[in-house]
Design an enzyme around this catalytic site. Sequence first.
Site, PDB file in Angstrom:
ATOM      1  N   ARG A 189      -7.942   8.858 -44.907  1.00 27.56           N
ATOM      2  CA  ARG A 189      -7.501   7.448 -45.193  1.00 27.56           C
ATOM      3  C   ARG A 189      -7.779   7.304 -47.467  1.00 27.56           C
ATOM      4  NH1 ARG A 189      -5.410   8.155 -41.702  1.00 27.56           N
ATOM      5  NH2 ARG A 189      -4.917   7.296 -40.222  1.00 27.56           N
ATOM      6  N   LEU A 190      -7.967   7.799 -48.137  1.00 34.24           N
ATOM      7  CA  LEU A 190      -8.882   7.864 -49.069  1.00 34.24           C
ATOM      8  C   LEU A 190      -7.155   8.338 -49.966  1.00 34.24           C
ATOM      9  CD1 LEU A 190     -11.854   9.261 -49.734  1.00 34.24           C
ATOM     10  CD2 LEU A 190     -11.229   7.040 -49.443  1.00 34.24           C
TER      11      LEU A 190
END
Length: 211
Positions: A189-190
């Site tokens: 999720r970066l």
Amino acid sequence: MKLSDIRKEYTIKSLDFNDVSFDPFHQFKVWLDEAIDSEVPEVNAMCLSTLGLNGFPNGRIVLLKEMDHGFVFFTNYESEKGQEIEANPKASLTFFWPELERQVRVMGQIEKVSEQESDIYFHSRPKNSQIGAWTSPQSKVIADRSELNLRMEKMEERFSIEPITRPPHWGGFRLLPFKIEFWQGRPSRLHDRICYEKQEGGKWEISRLAP
């Protein structure tokens, strides 16, 4: 499966300053071409979000039909979205191409395109779509489908004996962006987010945003 259990890891590509153009329109064209080459379904579909007359945000899917110095779409000016744009000519667009794990968000002011531009696009449409623009009182309450079918029959009869012209209530809008954000899915999720914001004088400032 519970919704909270649904997971997808994004791993296809990355996005960095070294990867993008100084011109957000060129960058959008690069991504759009890649989406077309990847045969993304409904590749020109975008969520148009306007401010409703009741003060609530209002979104729906429309189709991008041209891109020049703005993003152009066509609709019934008397529709719900047409009335909302007339009252408050500001909107946002969201493109989502899941096959490439990409999203583009656009914010800007909206203007009507010229009548000539609307005429050219209208006459490029299939005949049934042209008649449909005359048929539908878009966003208005109708009793049932038969009412729409009856209106269609009357329009088909009318335009069997006279040329089809563009309805005066139908045409194009152009969103003139001041902010465009490119989002590339990444692991954990970066995600990568590169944002262009228009400055005075027309120059675009580019920045990276935290995911």
